[in-house]
Design a protein around this motif. Sequence first.
Motif, PDB file in Angstrom:
ATOM      1  N   PHE A  27      22.226   2.529 -38.113  1.00  0.00           N
ATOM      2  CA  PHE A  27      22.913   3.092 -36.947  1.00  0.00           C
ATOM      3  C   PHE A  27      22.970   4.613 -37.033  1.00  0.00           C
ATOM      4  O   PHE A  27      22.819   5.305 -36.014  1.00  0.00           O
ATOM      5  N   ALA A  28      23.199   5.160 -38.224  1.00  0.00           N
ATOM      6  CA  ALA A  28      23.224   6.612 -38.379  1.00  0.00           C
ATOM      7  C   ALA A  28      21.871   7.219 -38.022  1.00  0.00           C
ATOM      8  O   ALA A  28      21.799   8.272 -37.368  1.00  0.00           O
ATOM      9  N   LEU A  29      20.794   6.552 -38.421  1.00  0.00           N
ATOM     10  CA  LEU A  29      19.458   7.059 -38.109  1.00  0.00           C
ATOM     11  C   LEU A  29      19.171   6.978 -36.612  1.00  0.00           C
ATOM     12  O   LEU A  29      18.588   7.905 -36.025  1.00  0.00           O
ATOM     13  N   ILE A  30      19.580   5.882 -35.974  1.00  0.00           N
ATOM     14  CA  ILE A  30      19.368   5.740 -34.527  1.00  0.00           C
ATOM     15  C   ILE A  30      20.137   6.802 -33.750  1.00  0.00           C
ATOM     16  O   ILE A  30      19.604   7.451 -32.844  1.00  0.00           O
ATOM     17  N   VAL A  31      21.407   6.997 -34.097  1.00  0.00           N
ATOM     18  CA  VAL A  31      22.214   8.010 -33.415  1.00  0.00           C
ATOM     19  C   VAL A  31      21.641   9.398 -33.651  1.00  0.00           C
ATOM     20  O   VAL A  31      21.573  10.227 -32.731  1.00  0.00           O
ATOM     21  N   ALA A  32      21.189   9.673 -34.872  1.00  0.00           N
ATOM     22  CA  ALA A  32      20.587  10.980 -35.161  1.00  0.00           C
ATOM     23  C   ALA A  32      19.323  11.186 -34.324  1.00  0.00           C
ATOM     24  O   ALA A  32      19.069  12.292 -33.826  1.00  0.00           O
ATOM     25  N   GLY A  33      18.520  10.124 -34.167  1.00  0.00           N
ATOM     26  CA  GLY A  33      17.326  10.236 -33.336  1.00  0.00           C
ATOM     27  C   GLY A  33      17.654  10.524 -31.885  1.00  0.00           C
ATOM     28  O   GLY A  33      16.981  11.333 -31.228  1.00  0.00           O
ATOM     29  N   LEU A  34      18.707   9.873 -31.365  1.00  0.00           N
ATOM     30  CA  LEU A  34      19.117  10.128 -29.983  1.00  0.00           C
ATOM     31  C   LEU A  34      19.644  11.554 -29.822  1.00  0.00           C
ATOM     32  O   LEU A  34      19.348  12.235 -28.823  1.00  0.00           O
ATOM     33  N   VAL A  93       6.807   6.950 -35.163  1.00  0.00           N
ATOM     34  CA  VAL A  93       7.945   6.759 -36.063  1.00  0.00           C
ATOM     35  C   VAL A  93       7.466   6.292 -37.427  1.00  0.00           C
ATOM     36  O   VAL A  93       7.931   6.777 -38.474  1.00  0.00           O
ATOM     37  N   ARG A  94       6.515   5.357 -37.427  1.00  0.00           N
ATOM     38  CA  ARG A  94       6.050   4.761 -38.681  1.00  0.00           C
ATOM     39  C   ARG A  94       5.243   5.741 -39.530  1.00  0.00           C
ATOM     40  O   ARG A  94       5.403   5.799 -40.755  1.00  0.00           O
ATOM     41  N   TYR A  95       4.377   6.524 -38.898  1.00  0.00           N
ATOM     42  CA  TYR A  95       3.440   7.340 -39.664  1.00  0.00           C
ATOM     43  C   TYR A  95       3.782   8.830 -39.686  1.00  0.00           C
ATOM     44  O   TYR A  95       3.160   9.581 -40.432  1.00  0.00           O
ATOM     45  N   VAL A  96       4.743   9.258 -38.855  1.00  0.00           N
ATOM     46  CA  VAL A  96       5.120  10.668 -38.852  1.00  0.00           C
ATOM     47  C   VAL A  96       6.578  10.846 -39.265  1.00  0.00           C
ATOM     48  O   VAL A  96       6.885  11.555 -40.235  1.00  0.00           O
ATOM     49  N   THR A  97       7.480  10.185 -38.525  1.00  0.00           N
ATOM     50  CA  THR A  97       8.907  10.431 -38.760  1.00  0.00           C
ATOM     51  C   THR A  97       9.362   9.921 -40.121  1.00  0.00           C
ATOM     52  O   THR A  97       9.945  10.673 -40.918  1.00  0.00           O
ATOM     53  N   LEU A  98       9.124   8.637 -40.392  1.00  0.00           N
ATOM     54  CA  LEU A  98       9.643   8.054 -41.634  1.00  0.00           C
ATOM     55  C   LEU A  98       9.070   8.709 -42.890  1.00  0.00           C
ATOM     56  O   LEU A  98       9.827   9.006 -43.828  1.00  0.00           O
ATOM     57  N   PRO A  99       7.739   8.960 -42.979  1.00  0.00           N
ATOM     58  CA  PRO A  99       7.260   9.672 -44.183  1.00  0.00           C
ATOM     59  C   PRO A  99       7.852  11.069 -44.336  1.00  0.00           C
ATOM     60  O   PRO A  99       8.075  11.528 -45.450  1.00  0.00           O
ATOM     61  N   ILE A 104      23.134  14.480 -41.697  1.00  0.00           N
ATOM     62  CA  ILE A 104      22.025  14.763 -42.619  1.00  0.00           C
ATOM     63  C   ILE A 104      20.715  14.262 -42.027  1.00  0.00           C
ATOM     64  O   ILE A 104      19.676  14.944 -42.084  1.00  0.00           O
ATOM     65  N   PHE A 105      20.735  13.057 -41.449  1.00  0.00           N
ATOM     66  CA  PHE A 105      19.548  12.541 -40.781  1.00  0.00           C
ATOM     67  C   PHE A 105      19.123  13.463 -39.629  1.00  0.00           C
ATOM     68  O   PHE A 105      17.936  13.701 -39.409  1.00  0.00           O
ATOM     69  N   LEU A 106      20.101  13.962 -38.887  1.00  0.00           N
ATOM     70  CA  LEU A 106      19.796  14.834 -37.758  1.00  0.00           C
ATOM     71  C   LEU A 106      19.087  16.102 -38.232  1.00  0.00           C
ATOM     72  O   LEU A 106      18.097  16.545 -37.625  1.00  0.00           O
ATOM     73  N   ALA A 107      19.577  16.696 -39.302  1.00  0.00           N
ATOM     74  CA  ALA A 107      18.919  17.892 -39.839  1.00  0.00           C
ATOM     75  C   ALA A 107      17.496  17.584 -40.288  1.00  0.00           C
ATOM     76  O   ALA A 107      16.575  18.390 -40.079  1.00  0.00           O
ATOM     77  N   ALA A 108      17.286  16.407 -40.899  1.00  0.00           N
ATOM     78  CA  ALA A 108      15.948  16.035 -41.352  1.00  0.00           C
ATOM     79  C   ALA A 108      15.010  15.806 -40.167  1.00  0.00           C
ATOM     80  O   ALA A 108      13.839  16.217 -40.195  1.00  0.00           O
ATOM     81  N   LEU A 109      15.502  15.147 -39.117  1.00  0.00           N
ATOM     82  CA  LEU A 109      14.667  14.888 -37.947  1.00  0.00           C
ATOM     83  C   LEU A 109      14.289  16.176 -37.228  1.00  0.00           C
ATOM     84  O   LEU A 109      13.158  16.320 -36.753  1.00  0.00           O
ATOM     85  N   LEU A 110      15.230  17.099 -37.133  1.00  0.00           N
ATOM     86  CA  LEU A 110      14.933  18.366 -36.476  1.00  0.00           C
ATOM     87  C   LEU A 110      13.962  19.213 -37.297  1.00  0.00           C
ATOM     88  O   LEU A 110      13.350  20.150 -36.756  1.00  0.00           O
ATOM     89  N   ASP A 111      13.823  18.903 -38.580  1.00  0.00           N
ATOM     90  CA  ASP A 111      12.937  19.665 -39.451  1.00  0.00           C
ATOM     91  C   ASP A 111      11.503  19.116 -39.465  1.00  0.00           C
ATOM     92  O   ASP A 111      10.617  19.723 -40.062  1.00  0.00           O
ATOM     93  N   VAL A 112      11.260  17.964 -38.822  1.00  0.00           N
ATOM     94  CA  VAL A 112       9.906  17.409 -38.772  1.00  0.00           C
ATOM     95  C   VAL A 112       9.044  18.303 -37.879  1.00  0.00           C
ATOM     96  O   VAL A 112       9.413  18.575 -36.732  1.00  0.00           O
ATOM     97  N   PRO A 113       7.896  18.769 -38.353  1.00  0.00           N
ATOM     98  CA  PRO A 113       7.060  19.678 -37.543  1.00  0.00           C
ATOM     99  C   PRO A 113       6.606  19.021 -36.237  1.00  0.00           C
ATOM    100  O   PRO A 113       6.105  17.893 -36.234  1.00  0.00           O
ATOM    101  N   ARG A 114       6.774  19.740 -35.126  1.00  0.00           N
ATOM    102  CA  ARG A 114       6.338  19.231 -33.825  1.00  0.00           C
ATOM    103  C   ARG A 114       4.826  19.043 -33.783  1.00  0.00           C
ATOM    104  O   ARG A 114       4.321  18.191 -33.039  1.00  0.00           O
ATOM    105  N   GLU A 115       4.091  19.857 -34.576  1.00  0.00           N
ATOM    106  CA  GLU A 115       2.631  19.759 -34.554  1.00  0.00           C
ATOM    107  C   GLU A 115       2.144  18.376 -34.971  1.00  0.00           C
ATOM    108  O   GLU A 115       1.112  17.902 -34.484  1.00  0.00           O
TER     109      GLU A 115
END
Length: 327
Positions: A104-111, A218-224, A191-202
Amino acid sequence: MTTTAQSAGRATARPARSSRSRRRRNLVTLALLAPALLGLAIFFVYPLIASIYYSFTRFDLISPPQWIGLRNYEYLFTQDPNVWTATLNTLWFVVIWVPVKTGFALIVAGLLARARRASGVWRTIFYLPALVPPVASVVAFVFLFNPGTGPVNQVLAWFGIKGPLWFNDPAWSKPSLVLLGIWVMGDIMIIFLAALLDVPREQYEAASLDGASGVQKVRYVTLPSIAPVLLFAAVTGVIAAIQYFTEAAVASSVASGKAVVGEGIGSTLGYPDNSLLTYTQWLYVRGFGTYQLGYASALAVLLFVVAAIILLLLLRRFKAFTPEGAQ
């Protein structure tokens, strides 16, 4: 001849100076690390060694320890009437509470990472419950989910739904604490939110050009990309679940009508029907309720070994999903 001798002397002196400089650096490093090493030795190494020793003794904090060998462990595995109930309840929190709260924390952070308007307000709203003291949050939840007067069952009644007994029902007491865990997920969510915002848009743009779907991104970009943060959340969550004490103890105490945790501990422990009896509660009762410190030390040693094994397996499992582990 003199020049050759001087060169040889300088060559011999250079390693000596290098060795002295290295020793100086090592001493400075040890001096800087001394407070941390001293704290580790006093508050971890010594208690661990003492607990291992006391686990083989009969000890009540008053009389000197008496060596009894493996009797504490024999009683733990074969005769203790509540240890397996407490173990299964704790395992339930590890298997259910940790993944649900983390998910749930990961889902909310993604939203929230996708939010365009009032994102700061929503982040504050979702994070604020994490600032509430655990005891206060449990008392509030027991009141909200009170089967007779709580507003949750009253709202359900408006829709013709008969609400369960929640904290007074052995089948619903642990799920009620899971709901509490979801409500106070703000610490790991941020913490999840900070990590998601740090994923390169490229990387997302490159995946889109390759025709990747949303699930594949999500499987090959976000989670790794956030794998280290997921590992941190899993490890800290498992440690918290293994040591789960305050919320379960307060919920049992308040739901049973006892306003003070520990008052009438024989009747409130694990209420209702031992469904909220956790391993650390049972350890506390045997150690400081009946003053069986030797047996409590055996419980603590077993808890340490099991926690270490679970965390090692978890670390190896996560390593298999990293690029280094895949190679």
